[in-house]
Design an enzyme around this catalytic site. Structure first.
Site, PDB file in Angstrom:
ATOM      1  N   GLU A 215     -23.368  26.012  35.569  1.00 56.55           N
ATOM      2  CA  GLU A 215     -23.300  26.936  34.430  1.00 56.55           C
ATOM      3  C   GLU A 215     -22.386  26.405  33.322  1.00 56.55           C
ATOM      4  OE1 GLU A 215     -21.845  30.913  35.306  1.00 56.55           O
ATOM      5  OE2 GLU A 215     -22.256  31.609  33.271  1.00 56.55           O
TER       6      GLU A 215
ATOM      7  N   LYS B 188     -27.716  27.247  34.776  1.00 56.01           N
ATOM      8  CA  LYS B 188     -27.464  28.590  34.220  1.00 56.01           C
ATOM      9  C   LYS B 188     -26.862  28.425  32.826  1.00 56.01           C
ATOM     10  CE  LYS B 188     -25.015  32.936  35.029  1.00 56.01           C
ATOM     11  NZ  LYS B 188     -24.620  33.934  36.025  1.00 56.01           N
TER      12      LYS B 188
HETATM   13  C1  5MM Z   1     -20.178  38.230  36.303  1.00 54.02           C
HETATM   14  O1  5MM Z   1     -19.200  37.472  35.601  1.00 54.02           O
HETATM   15  C2  5MM Z   1     -19.033  36.144  36.057  1.00 54.02           C
HETATM   16  C3  5MM Z   1     -17.621  35.853  36.435  1.00 54.02           C
HETATM   17  O2  5MM Z   1     -16.750  35.964  35.370  1.00 54.02           O
HETATM   18  P1  5MM Z   1     -15.163  35.733  35.574  1.00 54.02           P
HETATM   19  O3  5MM Z   1     -14.960  34.499  36.376  1.00 54.02           O
HETATM   20  O4  5MM Z   1     -14.688  35.590  34.157  1.00 54.02           O
HETATM   21  O5  5MM Z   1     -14.618  36.938  36.239  1.00 54.02           O
HETATM   22  C4  5MM Z   1     -19.589  35.167  34.999  1.00 54.02           C
HETATM   23  O6  5MM Z   1     -19.421  33.828  35.355  1.00 54.02           O
HETATM   24  C5  5MM Z   1     -21.035  35.468  34.887  1.00 54.02           C
HETATM   25  O7  5MM Z   1     -21.687  35.124  36.084  1.00 54.02           O
HETATM   26  C6  5MM Z   1     -21.697  34.705  33.760  1.00 54.02           C
HETATM   27  O8  5MM Z   1     -20.876  34.642  32.619  1.00 54.02           O
HETATM   28  C7  5MM Z   1     -22.976  35.408  33.390  1.00 54.02           C
HETATM   29  O9  5MM Z   1     -22.691  36.758  33.130  1.00 54.02           O
HETATM   30  P2  5MM Z   1     -23.316  37.450  31.853  1.00 54.02           P
HETATM   31  O10 5MM Z   1     -22.656  38.790  31.810  1.00 54.02           O
HETATM   32  O11 5MM Z   1     -22.957  36.566  30.676  1.00 54.02           O
HETATM   33  O12 5MM Z   1     -24.799  37.477  32.122  1.00 54.02           O
END
Ligand code: 5MM
Length: 340
Positions: A180, A222
């Site tokens: 990602e 991702k």
């Molecule tokens: C769900 O949030 C994930 C973890 O975030 P932190 O490490 O900051 O707590 C994050 O990696 C998430 O999987 C991705 O950003 C995709 O989430 P979104 O909300 O952008 O679809």
């Protein structure tokens, strides 16, 4: 392909099976705390469990959700009736995954505000344990910021290098790595700038993956969608987003990789679906070689979180809201979503 890798390739393909995508429920303790704060719920272990249990027990969600990315706490946690959370998923045929990075930290030597993701130390041992607990795929998020003098090539290079080191360790450990590299949508930049930075980032990520002998058939990407920065007054529409996004992948992503699972990136629910629909349509038009799907956090959770509000009596309404987000996002992924 070694048998270990063909098993991983099968898992990667199952994660992007038709109509299906991934739920990202791997918010670290601080991030889930922010989400809970928005509904006035205290960030306690029972509250985090109750919220995630509500999501995982949603009947019918398995029609749209192939896998769930968990945070370390959740992978080890049991539901209120003592069923391991992992079993709540596997009993429905949903594949459990695990976030293994230790978060994005300030990058020494980068421009002010740039980040590098940490977590490689001891990763081999942690991956072995996560697999033993039941995880079958993993996720590592790198963050690239667009701004004045950003991103620097240093930021792109070190993050891509770490993503490849993580991915190689995952394949060795028998876990499918979700790679990602998130180019943030925040800022006043144009869609042209977003395209340029996303392409430069993905080019370096796939160069590092190849240099470190990561098999593209056993990973998933991702990425962000290529969109105008949130502060742009005249933001590009879905057709433009789709054309640029798919073009960037055509330029950088090996055809042998099974799938691209988008993050939602803080887009509102409507944009997260309309843009995915347009990208899926574009993918069909250009005969894209990869499955195009989703790995949404906020895009699937914002509505159920609000409907839940921390109250047990709201669980059915929250589950209905979650199921609806899954259904619509799955339709967009299949290019069959219609707003009417
Ligand atoms: C769900 O949030 C994930 C973890 O975030 P932190 O490490 O900051 O707590 C994050 O990696 C998430 O999987 C991705 O950003 C995709 O989430 P979104 O909300 O952008 O679809």
């Amino acid at each position: 392909m070694a048998s270990n890798l063909s098993e991983l390739a099968a898992t990667a393909n199952a994660l992007v099976a038709p109509a299906k995508g991934i739920l990202a429920a791997d918010e670290s303790t601080g991030t889930i705390g922010n989400r809970l704060k928005s509904i006035n719920v205290e960030n306690t272990e029972p509250a985090r469990r109750a919220y995630r249990e509500m999501l995982f027990r949603t009947e019918g969600a398995a029609n749209y959700v192939s896998g769930v990315i968990l945070f370390d706490e959740t992978l080890r946690q049991a539901a209120a009736d003592e069923t391991p959370m992992v079993n709540l998923l596997t009993d429905q045929g949903i594949i459990p995954g695990i976030k293994v990075d230790a978060g994005a930290k300030s990058l020494a030597g980068g421009a002010n505000g740039e980040l590098v993701t940490e977590g490689l130390d001891g990763l081999r041992e942690r991956l072995a344990e996560y697999r033993q607990i039941g995880a079958r795929f993993a996720k590592w998020r790198a963050v690239i910021t667009i701004g004045d003098g950003m991103p620097t090539s240093t930021c792109i290079e070190v993050n891509a290098h770490a993503l490849a080191r993580y991915a190689a360790l995952c394949q060795e450990a028998g876990l499918v790595p979700i790679v990602e590299p998130e180019v943030l949508m925040d800022g006043g930049h144009s869609i042209e700038r977003a395209e340029e930075v996303t392409e430069a980032t993905l080019r370096e990520v796939f160069r590092q993956l190849a240099a470190q002998n990561v098999d593209p058939e056993a990973i998933l990407l991702k990425p962000n969608m290529v969109v105008s920065g949130y502060d742009q007054s005249n933001r590009a529409g879905a057709a433009d987003v789709a054309e640029r996004t798919v073009r960037v992948f055509q330029h950088t992503v090996p055809a042998s990789m099974p799938g691209i699972v988008f993050l939602s990136g803080g887009q509102n629910d409507e944009d997260a679906i309309v843009n995915l629909q347009a990208i899926a349509e574009r993918g069909i038009a250009v005969k894209a070689p990869w499955q195009i799907s989703y790995s949404y956090g906020r895009g699937l959770q914002a509505a159920p979180l609000k409907a839940w509000g921390g109250k047990p009596e709201n669980v059915p309404a929250a589950q209905a809201a979650f199921l609806e987000r899954c259904r619509l996002t799955s339709a967009a992924r299949e290019a069959t979503y219609s707003a009417n």
